[in-house]
Design an enzyme around this catalytic site. Structure first.
Site, PDB file in Angstrom:
ATOM      1  N   LYS A  89       0.832  -1.212   0.000  1.00  0.00           N
ATOM      2  CA  LYS A  89       0.000   0.000   0.000  1.00  0.00           C
ATOM      3  C   LYS A  89       0.867   1.263   0.000  1.00  0.00           C
ATOM      4  CE  LYS A  89      -2.065  -1.113   3.884  1.00  0.00           C
ATOM      5  NZ  LYS A  89      -1.375  -2.390   4.181  1.00  0.00           N
ATOM      6  N   ARG A 107      12.060  -6.246   5.299  1.00  0.00           N
ATOM      7  CA  ARG A 107      12.083  -4.886   5.859  1.00  0.00           C
ATOM      8  C   ARG A 107      12.563  -4.898   7.308  1.00  0.00           C
ATOM      9  NH1 ARG A 107       6.688  -1.579   5.532  1.00  0.00           N
ATOM     10  NH2 ARG A 107       6.153  -2.971   7.226  1.00  0.00           N
ATOM     11  N   ARG A 121      11.714  -1.843  11.588  1.00  0.00           N
ATOM     12  CA  ARG A 121      10.468  -1.219  12.052  1.00  0.00           C
ATOM     13  C   ARG A 121       9.935  -2.009  13.255  1.00  0.00           C
ATOM     14  NH1 ARG A 121       5.331   0.167   8.108  1.00  0.00           N
ATOM     15  NH2 ARG A 121       3.995  -1.040   9.492  1.00  0.00           N
ATOM     16  N   ARG A 144      -9.716   0.675   8.622  1.00  0.00           N
ATOM     17  CA  ARG A 144      -9.184  -0.607   9.087  1.00  0.00           C
ATOM     18  C   ARG A 144     -10.271  -1.512   9.641  1.00  0.00           C
ATOM     19  NH1 ARG A 144      -3.506   0.436   8.589  1.00  0.00           N
ATOM     20  NH2 ARG A 144      -2.583  -1.378   9.488  1.00  0.00           N
ATOM     21  N   ARG A 191      -0.690  -8.621  13.328  1.00  0.00           N
ATOM     22  CA  ARG A 191      -1.197  -7.693  12.291  1.00  0.00           C
ATOM     23  C   ARG A 191      -1.997  -8.462  11.233  1.00  0.00           C
ATOM     24  NH1 ARG A 191       4.335  -5.367  10.668  1.00  0.00           N
ATOM     25  NH2 ARG A 191       3.266  -4.208   9.014  1.00  0.00           N
TER      26      ARG A 191
HETATM   27  P1  AP5 Z   1       4.748  -1.508   1.929  1.00  0.00           P
HETATM   28  O1  AP5 Z   1       4.553  -0.717   0.722  1.00  0.00           O
HETATM   29  O2  AP5 Z   1       5.202  -0.820   3.182  1.00  0.00           O
HETATM   30  O3  AP5 Z   1       3.406  -2.332   2.268  1.00  0.00           O
HETATM   31  P2  AP5 Z   1       2.181  -1.887   3.143  1.00  0.00           P
HETATM   32  O4  AP5 Z   1       0.982  -2.611   2.622  1.00  0.00           O
HETATM   33  O5  AP5 Z   1       2.102  -0.390   3.236  1.00  0.00           O
HETATM   34  O6  AP5 Z   1       2.655  -2.551   4.494  1.00  0.00           O
HETATM   35  P3  AP5 Z   1       2.758  -1.983   5.963  1.00  0.00           P
HETATM   36  O7  AP5 Z   1       3.499  -3.051   6.697  1.00  0.00           O
HETATM   37  O8  AP5 Z   1       3.297  -0.612   6.043  1.00  0.00           O
HETATM   38  O9  AP5 Z   1       1.208  -1.998   6.287  1.00  0.00           O
HETATM   39  P4  AP5 Z   1       0.439  -1.983   7.583  1.00  0.00           P
HETATM   40  O10 AP5 Z   1      -0.958  -1.934   7.115  1.00  0.00           O
HETATM   41  O11 AP5 Z   1       0.769  -3.088   8.521  1.00  0.00           O
HETATM   42  O12 AP5 Z   1       1.018  -0.678   8.303  1.00  0.00           O
HETATM   43  P5  AP5 Z   1       0.487   0.801   8.559  1.00  0.00           P
HETATM   44  O13 AP5 Z   1       1.656   1.676   8.448  1.00  0.00           O
HETATM   45  O14 AP5 Z   1      -0.731   1.123   7.786  1.00  0.00           O
HETATM   46  O15 AP5 Z   1       5.718  -2.723   1.573  1.00  0.00           O
HETATM   47  C1  AP5 Z   1       6.200  -3.603   2.565  1.00  0.00           C
HETATM   48  C2  AP5 Z   1       7.609  -4.046   2.155  1.00  0.00           C
HETATM   49  O16 AP5 Z   1       7.542  -4.750   0.913  1.00  0.00           O
HETATM   50  C3  AP5 Z   1       8.574  -2.867   1.922  1.00  0.00           C
HETATM   51  O17 AP5 Z   1       9.850  -3.219   2.367  1.00  0.00           O
HETATM   52  C4  AP5 Z   1       8.557  -2.691   0.395  1.00  0.00           C
HETATM   53  O18 AP5 Z   1       9.743  -2.140  -0.102  1.00  0.00           O
HETATM   54  C5  AP5 Z   1       8.350  -4.116  -0.071  1.00  0.00           C
HETATM   55  N1  AP5 Z   1       7.620  -4.193  -1.353  1.00  0.00           N
HETATM   56  C6  AP5 Z   1       6.487  -3.503  -1.673  1.00  0.00           C
HETATM   57  N2  AP5 Z   1       6.084  -3.822  -2.916  1.00  0.00           N
HETATM   58  C7  AP5 Z   1       6.984  -4.741  -3.382  1.00  0.00           C
HETATM   59  C8  AP5 Z   1       7.116  -5.444  -4.606  1.00  0.00           C
HETATM   60  N3  AP5 Z   1       6.228  -5.296  -5.612  1.00  0.00           N
HETATM   61  N4  AP5 Z   1       8.147  -6.290  -4.744  1.00  0.00           N
HETATM   62  C9  AP5 Z   1       9.048  -6.473  -3.725  1.00  0.00           C
HETATM   63  N5  AP5 Z   1       8.982  -5.822  -2.545  1.00  0.00           N
HETATM   64  C10 AP5 Z   1       7.954  -4.971  -2.369  1.00  0.00           C
HETATM   65  O19 AP5 Z   1       0.037   0.691  10.075  1.00  0.00           O
HETATM   66  C11 AP5 Z   1       0.954   0.404  11.095  1.00  0.00           C
HETATM   67  C12 AP5 Z   1       0.244   0.404  12.437  1.00  0.00           C
HETATM   68  O20 AP5 Z   1      -0.296   1.720  12.707  1.00  0.00           O
HETATM   69  C13 AP5 Z   1      -0.971  -0.527  12.563  1.00  0.00           C
HETATM   70  O21 AP5 Z   1      -0.614  -1.856  12.880  1.00  0.00           O
HETATM   71  C14 AP5 Z   1      -1.744   0.156  13.692  1.00  0.00           C
HETATM   72  O22 AP5 Z   1      -1.163  -0.093  14.933  1.00  0.00           O
HETATM   73  C15 AP5 Z   1      -1.545   1.634  13.357  1.00  0.00           C
HETATM   74  N6  AP5 Z   1      -2.584   2.150  12.458  1.00  0.00           N
HETATM   75  C16 AP5 Z   1      -2.410   2.637  11.200  1.00  0.00           C
HETATM   76  N7  AP5 Z   1      -3.580   3.005  10.667  1.00  0.00           N
HETATM   77  C17 AP5 Z   1      -4.525   2.741  11.613  1.00  0.00           C
HETATM   78  C18 AP5 Z   1      -5.931   2.888  11.631  1.00  0.00           C
HETATM   79  N8  AP5 Z   1      -6.608   3.351  10.566  1.00  0.00           N
HETATM   80  N9  AP5 Z   1      -6.590   2.517  12.755  1.00  0.00           N
HETATM   81  C19 AP5 Z   1      -5.934   2.033  13.831  1.00  0.00           C
HETATM   82  N10 AP5 Z   1      -4.589   1.860  13.880  1.00  0.00           N
HETATM   83  C20 AP5 Z   1      -3.888   2.207  12.754  1.00  0.00           C
END
Ligand code: AP5
Length: 186
Positions: free
Chosen positions: A13, A127, A133, A88, A144
């Site tokens: 994402k 990562r 992280r 979410r 997660r």
């Molecule tokens: P990346 O692009 O970071 O993937 P992502 O889907 O954004 O994954 P995240 O781990 O950041 O998502 P998340 O939903 O757990 O975290 P968020 O920050 O929203 O890619 C991941 C890895 O893969 C990277 O190293 C990238 O380089 C690699 N990659 C990507 N595409 C690739 C490809 N095509 N080929 C090879 N490699 C690739 O949330 C974190 C925390 O914040 C949550 O757990 C929660 O505690 C809190 N939070 C956030 N939003 C809310 C909400 N709305 N409500 C409540 N709590 C929330």
């Protein structure tokens, strides 16, 4: 264009939102990034969210909605946006619909990135080594993924019922996936 990006942790994402931001020239709003910045800055919000995030659980709906309302009070969102990490759960989906309804800026498309669990685990382990992280350790990743299945997956049906959902295979090169998303938005 007003877009929500949906997908499991590690589905890409954040990566695709950054690429789409440049392509579509609209802001990328990531609730995870806003929260990580608050944790890094040690603000009261960040101190409250730090342990919850590190464990891979969701920060309270009330806190995150407050953050989002503040972000959506800024004028740059009026030309469109890419929302990553929100909603979410169904309560957040309803809250977002109400907020954007008040602003007259409803979601045009919800893009779901479809990625196999083995690939998610591989990306997040990569990562963890590269960036360290706090929530990329095996226990937090498992939690997660559980939270995603239990709470976030129903949001996909929400957007499907609204006729806004498009599903995009999220494996392949980052550029290939970007082109699939652009094609699906048309
Ligand atoms: P990346 O692009 O970071 O993937 P992502 O889907 O954004 O994954 P995240 O781990 O950041 O998502 P998340 O939903 O757990 O975290 P968020 O920050 O929203 O890619 C991941 C890895 O893969 C990277 O190293 C990238 O380089 C690699 N990659 C990507 N595409 C690739 C490809 N095509 N080929 C090879 N490699 C690739 O949330 C974190 C925390 O914040 C949550 O757990 C929660 O505690 C809190 N939070 C956030 N939003 C809310 C909400 N709305 N409500 C409540 N709590 C929330």
């Amino acid at each position: 264009m007003r877009i929500v990006l949906l997908g499991a942790p590690g589905s890409g994402k954040g990566t695709q939102a950054a690429l789409l931001k440049t392509r579509l020239n609209v802001p990328h709003i990531s609730t995870g990034e806003i929260l990580r910045a608050a944790v890094a800055a040690g603000t009261p919000l960040g101190r409250q969210a730090k342990a919850v995030m590190a464990a891979g659980a969701l920060v309270s709906d009330e806190i995150v909605l407050g953050m989002l309302e503040e972000r959506f009070s800024q004028p740059d969102v009026l030309g469109g946006f890419i929302l990553d990490g929100y909603p979410r759960n169904l309560a957040q989906a309803n809250a977002l619909e109400a907020l954007l309804g008040r602003l007259g800026q409803p979601i045009d498309r919800a893009v779901q990135l479809d990625v196999a669990e083995s690939t998610l685990l591989q990306r997040l382990a990569g990562r963890a080594k590269a960036e360290g992280r706090a929530d990329d350790n095996p226990d937090s990743v498992a939690h997660r993924l559980h939270v995603y299945t239990e709470q976030t997956a129903p949001v996909i049906d929400f957007y499907e019922k609204h006729g806004a959902l498009v599903r995009v295979p999220g494996e392949g090169s980052m550029e290939e996936i970007l082109e699939r998303i652009i094609a699906a938005l048309d």
